[in-house]
Design a protein around this motif. Structure first.
Motif, PDB file in Angstrom:
ATOM      1  N   GLN A  35      34.250  -7.993  51.593  1.00 54.25           N
ATOM      2  CA  GLN A  35      33.298  -7.968  52.512  1.00 54.25           C
ATOM      3  C   GLN A  35      31.955  -7.955  52.270  1.00 54.25           C
ATOM      4  O   GLN A  35      30.841  -8.749  52.832  1.00 54.25           O
ATOM      5  N   SER A  50      32.402 -17.292  52.520  1.00 51.90           N
ATOM      6  CA  SER A  50      33.825 -16.141  53.431  1.00 51.90           C
ATOM      7  C   SER A  50      35.032 -16.479  52.750  1.00 51.90           C
ATOM      8  O   SER A  50      36.236 -15.507  52.727  1.00 51.90           O
ATOM      9  N   MET A  93      38.066 -14.684  53.912  1.00 53.23           N
ATOM     10  CA  MET A  93      38.127 -14.701  56.215  1.00 53.23           C
ATOM     11  C   MET A  93      38.260 -16.138  55.133  1.00 53.23           C
ATOM     12  O   MET A  93      37.594 -17.004  55.312  1.00 53.23           O
ATOM     13  N   ASN A  94      38.051 -17.370  56.938  1.00 44.50           N
ATOM     14  CA  ASN A  94      38.200 -17.989  57.412  1.00 44.50           C
ATOM     15  C   ASN A  94      36.732 -17.839  57.782  1.00 44.50           C
ATOM     16  O   ASN A  94      35.700 -16.861  57.965  1.00 44.50           O
ATOM     17  N   ILE A 118      34.435 -19.388  60.033  1.00 43.16           N
ATOM     18  CA  ILE A 118      33.824 -19.260  61.483  1.00 43.16           C
ATOM     19  C   ILE A 118      33.859 -17.592  61.786  1.00 43.16           C
ATOM     20  O   ILE A 118      33.106 -16.717  62.010  1.00 43.16           O
ATOM     21  N   ALA A 119      34.869 -16.811  61.483  1.00 42.45           N
ATOM     22  CA  ALA A 119      35.353 -14.869  60.436  1.00 42.45           C
ATOM     23  C   ALA A 119      33.890 -15.306  59.969  1.00 42.45           C
ATOM     24  O   ALA A 119      33.161 -13.665  60.398  1.00 42.45           O
ATOM     25  N   PHE A 120      33.794 -15.284  58.935  1.00 43.51           N
ATOM     26  CA  PHE A 120      32.531 -14.584  58.652  1.00 43.51           C
ATOM     27  C   PHE A 120      31.023 -14.684  59.126  1.00 43.51           C
ATOM     28  O   PHE A 120      30.418 -13.810  58.942  1.00 43.51           O
ATOM     29  N   GLN A 121      30.956 -16.672  60.102  1.00 45.94           N
ATOM     30  CA  GLN A 121      29.537 -16.242  60.160  1.00 45.94           C
ATOM     31  C   GLN A 121      29.616 -15.303  61.517  1.00 45.94           C
ATOM     32  O   GLN A 121      28.515 -14.631  61.823  1.00 45.94           O
ATOM     33  N   HIS A 122      30.639 -14.530  62.529  1.00 43.81           N
ATOM     34  CA  HIS A 122      30.283 -13.944  63.570  1.00 43.81           C
ATOM     35  C   HIS A 122      30.082 -12.896  61.901  1.00 43.81           C
ATOM     36  O   HIS A 122      30.051 -12.005  62.936  1.00 43.81           O
ATOM     37  N   LEU A 123      30.815 -12.229  61.681  1.00 46.13           N
ATOM     38  CA  LEU A 123      30.367 -10.999  60.930  1.00 46.13           C
ATOM     39  C   LEU A 123      28.451 -10.802  60.244  1.00 46.13           C
ATOM     40  O   LEU A 123      28.053 -10.141  60.789  1.00 46.13           O
ATOM     41  N   SER A 173      26.681 -10.401  63.564  1.00 47.91           N
ATOM     42  CA  SER A 173      27.067  -8.725  64.069  1.00 47.91           C
ATOM     43  C   SER A 173      26.127  -8.466  63.087  1.00 47.91           C
ATOM     44  O   SER A 173      25.462  -7.214  63.980  1.00 47.91           O
TER      45      SER A 173
END
Length: 81
Positions: free
Chosen positions: A22, A40, A45-46, A48-53, A56
């Motif tokens: 990551q 991603s 990661m999918n 969306i999850a990568f965008q959340h990472l 953050s």
């Protein structure tokens, strides 16, 4: 191509292999070396999850034509477009 990261490096950084992937993906994305989709995928990661990472860490997402085309292709394959 495979990259081997020694257990010593992981221990020194106190990271799991997943966390290391990551971190590399985030760095390459920030440097515009990978697209959002590529980063991603590299991170395992999918999108969306990568965008959340990224969010953050307050890293802006640059969404380009290639990303749009990939999203359209994915939606077509899923029968949603």
């Amino acid at each position: 191509m495979s990259i081997i990261i020694s257990d010593e490096i992981l221990a020194t950084t106190r990271m799991t292999p997943s966390e290391m992937k990551q971190e590399i993906a985030v760095m390459l994305f920030q440097k515009d070396k990978l697209t959002l989709g590529q980063a991603s995928q590299f991170a395992g990661m999918n999108r969306i999850a990568f965008q959340h990472l990224l969010a953050s860490r307050q890293i802006p997402v640059h969404y380009d034509v290639e990303d749009l085309e990939q999203d359209i292709k994915n939606l077509q394959q899923m029968g949603r477009l």
